[in-house]
Design an enzyme around this catalytic site. Structure first.
Site, short mmCIF file in Angstrom:
data_model
loop_
_atom_site.label_atom_id
_atom_site.label_comp_id
_atom_site.label_asym_id
_atom_site.label_seq_id
_atom_site.Cartn_x
_atom_site.Cartn_y
_atom_site.Cartn_z
N GLY A 25 -8.01 -6.56 -2.26
CA GLY A 25 -7.47 -5.66 -1.24
C GLY A 25 -8.45 -5.23 -0.18
O GLY A 25 -9.41 -5.93 0.12
N SER A 26 -8.21 -4.05 0.33
CA SER A 26 -8.86 -3.56 1.54
C SER A 26 -10.37 -3.52 1.46
O SER A 26 -10.98 -3.24 0.43
CB SER A 26 -8.36 -2.16 1.84
OG SER A 26 -9.17 -1.55 2.80
N THR A 27 -10.98 -3.76 2.63
CA THR A 27 -12.44 -3.74 2.76
C THR A 27 -12.98 -2.31 2.86
O THR A 27 -14.17 -2.10 2.96
CB THR A 27 -12.87 -4.54 4.00
OG1 THR A 27 -12.17 -4.04 5.13
CG2 THR A 27 -12.54 -6.00 3.84
N TYR A 31 0.79 -1.23 0.00
CA TYR A 31 0.00 0.00 0.00
C TYR A 31 0.83 1.29 0.00
O TYR A 31 0.37 2.31 -0.50
CB TYR A 31 -0.95 0.02 1.21
CG TYR A 31 -2.16 -0.86 1.01
CD1 TYR A 31 -3.07 -0.60 -0.02
CD2 TYR A 31 -2.38 -1.96 1.82
CE1 TYR A 31 -4.17 -1.41 -0.23
CE2 TYR A 31 -3.50 -2.78 1.62
CZ TYR A 31 -4.38 -2.50 0.60
OH TYR A 31 -5.47 -3.30 0.39
#
Lengths: 389, 136
Positions: free
Chosen positions: B62-64, A370
């Site tokens: 990926g991210s929630t 990220y």
């Protein structure tokens, strides 16, 4: 989908317009994924807390909900965009802090525990085996499903919130045993010596298998910290919400392993992944704790730096709960004397570190994934011992 | 012209130009909520803007927090007109339902290329997608 009387009443607005809106989202998801009914959830983890991540649109959305709705089950919160107490020390602007605190206030009003951690299972929200929960935070979802054997889908921030407010989630996906069977056998042909090796493997496998379920063989031993790093990486480079490890994770012996595709992971893949995740040369700062550091990891770091003065500043991100214990044990002092800080409630990805640094060193593959895009960082990716040398 | 049937994730009728990614997309950390520009380093769409496109990709990753990013893109006026997936997972589904962005899955996305003109008619349950190839 079948709804009982209470759920029907929620949908029809008898509990207010927010509950109705939340139920409508769940019913819609249930219809899409062919859920036959709703099931009660034991706990919730809500993601989407940092102002940096959700912006003004998210803030307004949450304030609207907080006006009339409260959560019905134990609900924990993901990290915020700053240490909620020592944000000035982190170099956070007044403007950012104001917005962030407004977000926290909205969650508090809903009755959500301001845990501000991505590792709820290390801070007081621990589900049991086979318990149905509705968690977001991709790394926590992976940990709860895989290491604990609880049952949760990969909820989006808002769908988790909807489950918290109604107390229900649609019964589909990973709540059903038949959907928890592996799609790939991953044969591990290399010794993984630390959490960073596990993270690197996770990064590689997540990219390969996207949203499928792997079954690892050939891993002899893995600590909780190793598994936390492995799951987080697979959920960042891919969308892996569940994995099995032979002889280690609780569902591994019950799932079907025959006739599925094999993937090999060896020395070559491990080395390539390390190379891929390293984009920087000399770091401005070293940051640990993605996912949030366990107490055991903080003990390890404190031992490594004890009595030394580190050349580079370093942060350890963790939950407030773990930080308090670290403080009481004198670990924080040792770390401070070596030039480090324990930062609570936040992490390097969700806080605006791009205003402070340009190259960050990490031992986490999730962070390494990220940081370049979201935080405009060059990344040094190495194991803990090498970073603190 | 190619006609395909799919499943409706969020209903509506839209048409527009396709922007296709063969790789999954992680909205959080992958797309800037203010500008709609893809910011994930090394992603095949890095630097492209999703605004008003028919965004085509196999599945989310990926991210929630991705759901909030989709909602934010819409609020900020830089959302795609529609999303077409091979398989829509919960994160993207939640985002499009909240934001009200037309979304269809169960589509053989191999048949769509960036620049194609796409017409979507998504009813309550099933959806129809028409692909018109641009003449090169």
């Amino acid at each position: 989908m079948y709804l009982n009387k209470e759920q029907e009443a929620m949908l029809n607005g008898e509990y207010g317009s927010i509950v109705s809106k939340m139920m409508r989202l769940l019913v819609r998801l249930g219809d899409i994924y062919k859920a036959e009914k709703m099931i009660p959830v034991a706990s919730v983890q809500v993601a989407g807390v940092s102002y940096k991540s959700i912006g003004d649109a998210g803030l307004e959305f949450l304030q609207d909900i907080a006006k009339e709705a409260k959560v019905k089950v134990l609900t924990f919160l993901n990290p915020a965009g700053m240490d909620l107490e020592n944000w000035k020390e982190m170099g956070i602007s007044e403007e950012f802090a104001k917005k962030q605190l407004a977000i926290i206030e909205a969650f508090k009003k809903m009755g959500i525990v301001i845990s501000a951690t991505c590792t709820p299972y290390l801070a007081g929200n621990l589900p049991r085996y086979k318990q149905h929960i509705a968690w977001s935070e991709s790394s926590a979802v992976s940990f709860a499903n895989s290491v604990i054997g609880a049952r949760t889908n990969r909820e989006g921030g808002p769908s988790a919130l909807a489950a918290a407010i109604t107390g229900y989630t649609p019964y589909y996906g990973l709540h059903l045993d038949e959907n928890r069977q592996p799609h790939y056998i991953v044969k591990v042909n290399v010794d993984l010596n630390n959490s960073t090796d596990f993270a690197a493997m996770g990064y590689y496998i997540g990219k390969e298998i996207k949203n499928k379920i792997p079954y690892f063989v050939g891993i002899k031993e893995a600590s909780i910290d190793d598994l936390k790093a492995l799951g987080a990486a697979m959920a960042a480079s891919g969308a892996v919400a569940l994995y099995h490890v032979e002889n280690i994770t609780p569902d591994a012996e019950y799932v079907a392993k025959e006739g599925i595709e094999k993937i090999e992971f060896g020395e070559k893949e491990l080395k390539e992944t390390y190379e891929k995740l390293n984009s920087g040369e000399e770091e401005d700062i070293i940051i640990f704790g993605c996912p949030h550091a366990s107490l055991n990891e903080i003990i390890k770091i404190a031992k490594l730096v004890e009595g030394k003065k580190m050349k580079k500043q370093f942060w350890i991100c963790t939950s407030r709960a773990v930080k308090e214990i670290a403080k009481k044990m004198g670990l924080e002092e040792k770390i401070r004397e070596a030039g480090g800080k324990i930062i609570a409630d936040t992490c390097m990805v969700v806080s605006p570190i791009e205003n402070l640094f340009s190259t960050t060193a990490v031992n986490s593959a999730k962070a390494a994934h990220y940081l370049p895009g979201f935080c405009k960082q060059k990344v040094v990716f190495k194991k803990m011992e090498d970073l603190l040398r | 012209m190619e006609k395909m049937k799919g499943r409706s994730i969020y209903p509506g009728k839209v048409e527009g130009e396709a922007l296709v990614s063969k790789e999954p997309i992680g909205f959080y950390g992958g797309i800037d909520m203010k500008t709609g520009i893809v910011i994930e380093k090394g992603h095949e769409l890095e630097g492209e803007c999703v605004k008003d496109k028919i965004l085509v990709f196999p599945c989310g990753k990926g991210s929630t927090v991705g759901s909030y990013v989709i909602y934010g893109l819409k609020k900020n006026g830089v959302a795609p007109k529609a999303i077409i997936n091979k398989e829509t997972e919960t994160i993207v589904a939640t985002g499009v339902i909240l934001a009200g962005i037309v979304c269809v899955d169960g589509i053989d996305i191999e048949k769509i290329e960036t620049g194609d003109f796409v017409i979507i008619d998504a009813k309550e349950k099933s959806a129809e997608v028409i692909i018109r190839k641009v003449t090169k």
